[in-house]
Design an enzyme around this catalytic site. Structure first.
Site, PDB file in Angstrom:
ATOM      1  N   LYS A 180     104.908  79.993 182.188  1.00 32.51           N
ATOM      2  CA  LYS A 180     104.045  78.819 181.959  1.00 32.51           C
ATOM      3  C   LYS A 180     102.687  79.277 181.484  1.00 32.51           C
ATOM      4  O   LYS A 180     102.108  80.199 182.053  1.00 32.51           O
ATOM      5  CB  LYS A 180     103.887  78.054 183.291  1.00 32.51           C
ATOM      6  CG  LYS A 180     103.076  76.776 183.154  1.00 32.51           C
ATOM      7  CD  LYS A 180     103.941  75.615 182.723  1.00 32.51           C
ATOM      8  CE  LYS A 180     103.127  74.415 182.277  1.00 32.51           C
ATOM      9  NZ  LYS A 180     102.646  74.492 180.872  1.00 32.51           N
ATOM     10  N   LYS A 219      97.690  82.874 188.634  1.00 32.97           N
ATOM     11  CA  LYS A 219      97.130  81.537 188.873  1.00 32.97           C
ATOM     12  C   LYS A 219      98.188  80.624 189.497  1.00 32.97           C
ATOM     13  O   LYS A 219      97.920  79.904 190.460  1.00 32.97           O
ATOM     14  CB  LYS A 219      96.659  80.961 187.530  1.00 32.97           C
ATOM     15  CG  LYS A 219      95.779  79.743 187.618  1.00 32.97           C
ATOM     16  CD  LYS A 219      95.450  79.198 186.228  1.00 32.97           C
ATOM     17  CE  LYS A 219      94.656  80.169 185.386  1.00 32.97           C
ATOM     18  NZ  LYS A 219      94.189  79.563 184.108  1.00 32.97           N
ATOM     19  N   LYS A 260     101.388  83.310 177.957  1.00 33.78           N
ATOM     20  CA  LYS A 260     100.300  82.796 177.127  1.00 33.78           C
ATOM     21  C   LYS A 260     100.663  83.000 175.681  1.00 33.78           C
ATOM     22  O   LYS A 260     101.381  83.950 175.346  1.00 33.78           O
ATOM     23  CB  LYS A 260      98.993  83.554 177.421  1.00 33.78           C
ATOM     24  CG  LYS A 260      97.757  82.817 177.020  1.00 33.78           C
ATOM     25  CD  LYS A 260      97.384  81.832 178.101  1.00 33.78           C
ATOM     26  CE  LYS A 260      96.114  81.086 177.804  1.00 33.78           C
ATOM     27  NZ  LYS A 260      95.632  80.407 179.016  1.00 33.78           N
ATOM     28  N   THR A 297      91.699  70.319 184.216  1.00 32.80           N
ATOM     29  CA  THR A 297      91.095  71.638 184.434  1.00 32.80           C
ATOM     30  C   THR A 297      89.628  71.479 184.846  1.00 32.80           C
ATOM     31  O   THR A 297      89.185  72.049 185.850  1.00 32.80           O
ATOM     32  CB  THR A 297      91.227  72.534 183.184  1.00 32.80           C
ATOM     33  OG1 THR A 297      92.566  72.472 182.705  1.00 32.80           O
ATOM     34  CG2 THR A 297      90.875  73.973 183.501  1.00 32.80           C
ATOM     35  N   ASN A 353      87.196  71.291 176.371  1.00 32.12           N
ATOM     36  CA  ASN A 353      87.945  70.487 177.340  1.00 32.12           C
ATOM     37  C   ASN A 353      87.516  70.755 178.779  1.00 32.12           C
ATOM     38  O   ASN A 353      87.349  69.839 179.577  1.00 32.12           O
ATOM     39  CB  ASN A 353      89.448  70.733 177.151  1.00 32.12           C
ATOM     40  CG  ASN A 353      90.257  69.891 178.086  1.00 32.12           C
ATOM     41  OD1 ASN A 353      90.699  70.354 179.134  1.00 32.12           O
ATOM     42  ND2 ASN A 353      90.411  68.613 177.773  1.00 32.12           N
ATOM     43  N   SER A 411      99.907  70.186 184.823  1.00 32.91           N
ATOM     44  CA  SER A 411     101.031  70.481 183.922  1.00 32.91           C
ATOM     45  C   SER A 411     102.343  70.470 184.715  1.00 32.91           C
ATOM     46  O   SER A 411     103.364  69.947 184.269  1.00 32.91           O
ATOM     47  CB  SER A 411     100.869  71.867 183.288  1.00 32.91           C
ATOM     48  OG  SER A 411     100.047  71.810 182.155  1.00 32.91           O
TER      49      SER A 411
HETATM   50  N1  GLU Z   1      95.592  76.785 179.415  1.00 31.44           N
HETATM   51  C1  GLU Z   1      95.430  76.365 180.758  1.00 31.44           C
HETATM   52  C2  GLU Z   1      95.098  77.540 181.657  1.00 31.44           C
HETATM   53  O1  GLU Z   1      94.615  78.565 181.203  1.00 31.44           O
HETATM   54  C3  GLU Z   1      96.596  75.513 181.252  1.00 31.44           C
HETATM   55  C4  GLU Z   1      97.937  76.166 181.213  1.00 31.44           C
HETATM   56  C5  GLU Z   1      99.119  75.223 181.484  1.00 31.44           C
HETATM   57  O2  GLU Z   1      98.898  74.061 181.765  1.00 31.44           O
HETATM   58  O3  GLU Z   1     100.236  75.712 181.400  1.00 31.44           O
HETATM   59  O4  GLU Z   1      95.233  77.476 182.845  1.00 31.44           O
END
Ligand code: GLU
Length: 427
Positions: free
Chosen positions: A79, A103, A115, A200, A231, A361
Site C-alpha cells: 500500500k 507506517k 510507493k 492526512t 494536500n 485509504s
Molecule cells: N501518500 C500517502 C502517504 O504517504 C497515503 C498513502 C495511501 O493512502 O496509501 O502516507
C-alpha cells in the site's frame, strides 16, 4: 535546495540507519536467528522500473522514468501513494516504500508498504489530457502487479483523486471491474471515501491534539508555521485554524512565504490559492510576503508538510519552535534529527503524524469491498480512535525504551513486521 539535499540517497540512508539501529535494539538477530528479518525491509520485495513514452499535446514525446517499489507484504498487501515530481529517484521511492511498511504497522492496518514515482521534467506542467495519458500509461506498465489483494496505490505529491479516477478506470479495462478497492483516494462518485481528501492533514492535527492531551498542553492561541501548502499542509492548517484555535502565522510553499504575526485567515488563504494558484501564495492579501526560511519562524509549532530533507544539519540549529510536527515523509535527515533531539526539540514523527491518509485509504478499501458508505463524521471518528491509540502506544514504547518517538515508531513497527515475517517462514 542544493542537489545533494534533493537526492533520495540521503533520505534512504537516513531510513536505513534507523532500521539497523532498531534491529540492534530489538536484538532481532538473536530473537529470529538466521532469519535476516531487517534485510526484508531494507531490501524491497520487488522494484518495478519502467519507461513511459508520454505523448504531449503538441505531438512530441516525453520519455519518463517510472517506478513502483513493493517494500514488504508480510502484514498485508502493498500500500502506498504515487508521486509525480522532478526530484523523484529510485532511492527516494525505496525510502518512501519502507516508511509505508512501517507506517501501516504503526497504526495497525493489515497492509504492507509500497510507493510509486514518475520523474517529471523540471519546470513542466502537464495539461489535463497529458496527465490522463500519463495515469493510464503508468497502470499499463504495472498492471500485473496491482490489485486489491496485491498492491493498492493512492495519491501522493502532485497526484490526486482525478489521477486515481483515470488509473482506476484504466485498471478496470483489464479486469472488467467498475469500482475497485485496487486504488484509494478516488473521487467520491467512484467509490472514494468521504474524509479521504483531508485525512492526512486532519490526522496530523488529531495527532497533535492527542499529544497536547497527554502532555497537558493547551493548544488554543499557540502559534504555528506550516511549510508546504499542498494536500497535507493546507488541510492541517485549516483544521488547526478552524477547529483547534491555533494561530497559524506563517505558511510557505515552493514559491515563497506569507506571514501575519496576528494570524493568517486560513479559510481565505485556501480560497486565494485555489483561485489564483500556488504561485500566488506569497501575495495573499491577508499576509505579508516574506523571504525568510520558514523553519526559522519564531513559533510554538513547526509543521513540516513539504518534502523530505527540508531540515538538514545546516538549518536545524536555526529552528526556534520547541515542537516539530512532521506532515511530510522524512522532513528531517538522520543527522538533523539527532541534532534536534540533542537540542531538546519535541518531535512528532512522520509515520505517526501523517498516517491519517493511509488509514482512511484502508477505510475506503473496506467500504469498497462491502459496497458500503460511511458518513464523513463516522470516518473522522474512526480515524481519531486509531490515531489516538497509535499515539498512546508510541508514548508507551518511548517510555519503555527511554528513546525518541521516532525510534519508538520504528521499534514498534519493526517488531510487528518481524513477527509477521517470521510467522511466514523463509518467505
Ligand atoms: N501518500 C500517502 C502517504 O504517504 C497515503 C498513502 C495511501 O493512502 O496509501 O502516507
Amino acid at each position: 535546495m542544493a542537489k545533494e539535499e534533493m537526492s533520495g540517497g540521503l533520505f534512504l540512508d537516513s531510513v536505513n540507519v534507523l532500521l539497523h539501529e532498531t534491529a540492534d535494539t530489538l536484538k532481532l538477530d538473536e530473537k529470529y536467528a538466521g532469519k535476516s528479518i531487517i534485510e526484508r525491509i531494507i531490501i524491497p520485495d520487488r522494484i518495478v522500473s519502467f519507461r513511459i513514452s508520454l505523448q504531449r499535446d503538441d505531438g512530441s514525446i516525453d520519455v519518463l522514468q517510472a517506478f513502483r517499489v513493493q517494500n514488504n507484504n508480510a502484514r498485508g498487501p502493498y500500500k502506498g501513494g504515487i508521486r509525480w515530481h522532478s526530484s523523484v529517484d529510485l532511492e527516494e521511492v525505496r525510502a518512501l516504500a519502507a516508511l509505508m511498511t512501517l507506517k501501516c504497522a504503526v497504526v495497525g492496518l493489515p497492509l504492507g508498504g509500497a510507493k510509486g514515482g514518475v520523474v517529471l521534467p523540471e519546470g513542466v506542467t502537464y495539461s489535463m489530457p497529458e496527465q490522463e495519458r500519463l495515469s493510464r500509461k503508468y497502470v499499463d506498465g504495472l498492471v500485473g502487479n496491482l490489485g486489491a489483494k496485491k498492491d493498492i496505490p493512492a495519491p501522493d505529491v502532485n497526484t490526486n483523486a482525478q489521477v486515481m479516477a483515470w488509473m482506476s478506470d484504466q485498471y478496470g479495462k483489464y479486469t472488467g471491474e467498475a469500482i475497485t478497492a485496487s486504488f484509494t483516494g478516488k473521487p467520491i462518485n467512484m467509490g472514494g471515501s468521504l474524509g479521504r481528501a483531508e485525512a492526512t492533514g486532519v490526522g496530523v492535527i488529531m495527532t497533535l491534539e492527542q499529544h497536547a492531551l497527554c502532555h497537558d498542553i493547551n493548544l488554543g492561541g499557540k502559534t504555528m508555521a506550516v511549510q508546504g501548502f499542498g494536500n497535507v499542509g493546507s488541510h492541517a492548517a485549516l483544521r488547526a485554524y478552524s477547529d483547534v484555535g491555533i494561530k497559524v502565522t506563517h505558511v510557505s510553499n515552493e514559491y515563497g512565504c506569507t506571514v501575519n504575526s496576528d494570524k493568517l485567515n486560513i479559510v481565505k488563504l485556501c480560497k486565494w490559492v485555489e483561485e489564483n494558484g500556488q504561485d500566488a501564495l506569497p501575495n495573499f492579501p491577508g499576509g505579508k510576503p516574506c523571504d525568510c526560511d520558514i523553519v526559522e519562524a519564531d513559533v510554538d509549532i513547526l509543521c513540516l508538510a513539504a518534502l523530505e530533507n527540508a531540515v538538514t544539519e545546516k538549518n536545524v540549529g536555526n529552528i526556534k519552535a520547541p515542537l516539530i510536527l512532521e506532515g511530510a515523509n522524512g522532513p528531517l535527515t538522520a543527522e538533523a534529527d539527532r541534532l534536534a533531539n540533542e537540542a531538546g526539540k519535541d518531535i512528532i514523527p512522520d509515520i505517526l503524524a501523517n498516517s491519517g491518509g493511509v488509514t482512511v485509504s484502508y477505510f475506503e478499501m473496506v467500504q469498497n469491498e462491502n459496497q458500503d458508505r460511511w458518513t464523513r463524521k463516522d470516518v473522522l471518528a474512526r480515524l481519531k480512535l486509531i490515531l489516538c491509540d497509535a499515539y498512546d502506544k508510541i508514548e508507551e514504547v518511548a517510555e519503555e525504551y527511554g528513546c525518541t518517538r521516532r525510534q519508538a515508531c520504528f521499534l514498534h513497527a519493526v517488531s510487528e513486521v518481524a513477527e509477521a515475517s517470521s510467522l511466514r517462514g523463509t518467505q
